[in-house]
Design a protein around this motif. Structure first.
Motif, short mmCIF file in Angstrom:
data_model
loop_
_atom_site.label_atom_id
_atom_site.label_comp_id
_atom_site.label_asym_id
_atom_site.label_seq_id
_atom_site.Cartn_x
_atom_site.Cartn_y
_atom_site.Cartn_z
N UNK A 92 0.66 -1.32 0.03
CA UNK A 92 0.03 0.06 -0.17
C UNK A 92 0.87 1.43 0.00
N UNK A 93 2.02 1.23 0.65
CA UNK A 93 2.96 2.48 0.64
C UNK A 93 2.45 3.61 1.39
N UNK A 127 -16.03 7.82 1.61
CA UNK A 127 -17.59 7.23 1.73
C UNK A 127 -17.59 6.08 0.60
N UNK A 128 -16.71 6.48 -0.56
CA UNK A 128 -16.77 5.40 -1.76
C UNK A 128 -16.15 4.11 -1.36
N UNK A 129 -15.01 4.15 -0.24
CA UNK A 129 -14.35 3.02 -0.03
C UNK A 129 -14.93 2.47 1.30
N UNK A 130 -15.83 3.05 2.06
CA UNK A 130 -16.53 2.58 3.31
C UNK A 130 -15.67 2.76 4.55
N UNK A 131 -14.93 3.71 4.62
CA UNK A 131 -13.90 3.81 5.68
C UNK A 131 -13.89 5.35 6.32
N UNK A 132 -15.20 5.72 6.17
CA UNK A 132 -15.46 7.32 6.88
C UNK A 132 -15.15 7.42 8.33
N UNK A 133 -15.46 5.97 8.99
CA UNK A 133 -15.11 5.89 10.73
C UNK A 133 -13.55 5.73 10.87
N UNK A 148 -5.11 -1.38 1.71
CA UNK A 148 -5.24 -1.27 0.23
C UNK A 148 -6.32 -0.51 -0.42
N UNK A 149 -7.42 -0.48 0.29
CA UNK A 149 -8.57 0.35 0.04
C UNK A 149 -8.22 1.90 0.23
N UNK A 183 -15.11 -4.93 -4.41
CA UNK A 183 -15.18 -3.47 -4.21
C UNK A 183 -14.34 -2.65 -5.51
N UNK A 184 -13.47 -3.37 -5.84
CA UNK A 184 -12.94 -2.79 -7.22
C UNK A 184 -13.79 -2.71 -8.20
N UNK A 185 -14.57 -3.59 -8.28
CA UNK A 185 -15.62 -3.77 -9.45
C UNK A 185 -16.69 -2.58 -9.37
#
Length: 269
Positions: A92-93, A127-133, A148-149, A183-185
């Motif tokens: 992920x870097x 929001x798009x990757x579901x990591x708002x929290x 990776x997200x 998720x990538x799709x």
């Protein structure tokens, strides 16, 4: 060139590396490939076949020895300067001292986007990757899939029309890997970005791709292309007969490439 240019145009590309002892390693030979806007294309082949080398040439991380590459009708260098593409690698870097939000905003910060603009864009991507929290968490507080997200969100921060992805899920366990593929799709459907995706996994390539490009052992050549068309790319697809047919088609072509078979035609599915 008339109309909308292809996302990636690779024409008769060769790549030769010079060794420290004055020798040569012929990595790619006479590779030609077009990727349409919005198309998902995977590159697959045996280790050392030049998949990642081709990715690096498209990304302007190295130069061709012969032939020509264009990205949206521009040189790779100009496309890089215009932020036409984003890149995600197997690792992920992420910068460990920056929060999730700050990592996503890094490309925007580098290119002078103001604080308000950066926050608006990072809010969209979180929001798009579901990591708002997890916006204020640091990388060491995240799972591998979550990292990776974040890396993919960072690659998309400047709304690139093209994503270059070099085995981004290779280090993940199988369950997480399948979740990330789903998720990538969804992400690609949402953004409409074209994708060039390097993988060693045949099922992954088939699940994700409109086309799977099979490459030969070094010097890497394109030995065949499998076209794939599914009604939907969702969990049900993994159990569908058409999916297994696609996997078999790629595996057969790949085994032919590994055995040193000459170029083969496109197999339409």
């Amino acid at each position: 060139m008339t109309g909308t240019p292809v996302a990636v145009s690779v024409k008769a590309v060769d790549k030769v590396f010079r060794t420290r002892k004055g020798g040569e390693v012929h990595a790619l030979s006479d590779v030609s490939l077009d990727v349409a806007p919005g198309e998902f294309v995977s590159l697959i082949g045996p280790s050392g076949c030049g998949k990642s080398t081709l990715m690096r040439l498209i990304a302007d991380l190295d130069g061709v020895s012969g032939g020509e590459i264009e990205v949206f009708g521009k040189s790779p260098e100009q496309a890089r300067k215009d932020q036409d593409y984003g890149i995600a690698f197997q690792q992920a870097g992420l910068l460990p001292w920056r929060t999730v939000r700050a990592n996503i905003e890094l490309p925007l910060e580098i290119h002078g986007v103001d604080a308000r603009g950066r926050k608006e864009r990072s809010d969209e991507l979180l929001a798009l990757i579901g990591l708002e929290d997890f916006a204020d968490h640091h990388p060491d507080q995240l799972s591998g899939g979550m990292k990776q997200r974040v890396a993919i969100a960072r690659a998309m921060a400047e709304r690139p029309r093209l994503l270059l992805m070099d085995e981004p899920f290779g280090a993940l366990d199988e369950m997480t890997r399948e979740h990330m593929q789903n998720e990538l799709v969804a992400l690609c459907e949402e953004t409409g970005a074209a994708v060039v995706f390097v993988t060693h996994s045949i099922p992954e390539a088939v699940f994700l791709s409109d086309r799977v490009v099979v490459m030969s052992p070094r010097p890497g050549r394109i030995t065949g292309i499998v076209d794939l068309s599914f009604a939907a790319r969702d969990e049900d697809l993994r159990e569908d007969a058409a999916f297994y047919e696609g996997v078999t088609a790629v595996r057969t072509m790949l085994h032919g490439a590994e055995a040193g078979a000459g170029p083969r035609g496109v197999e339409n599915r």
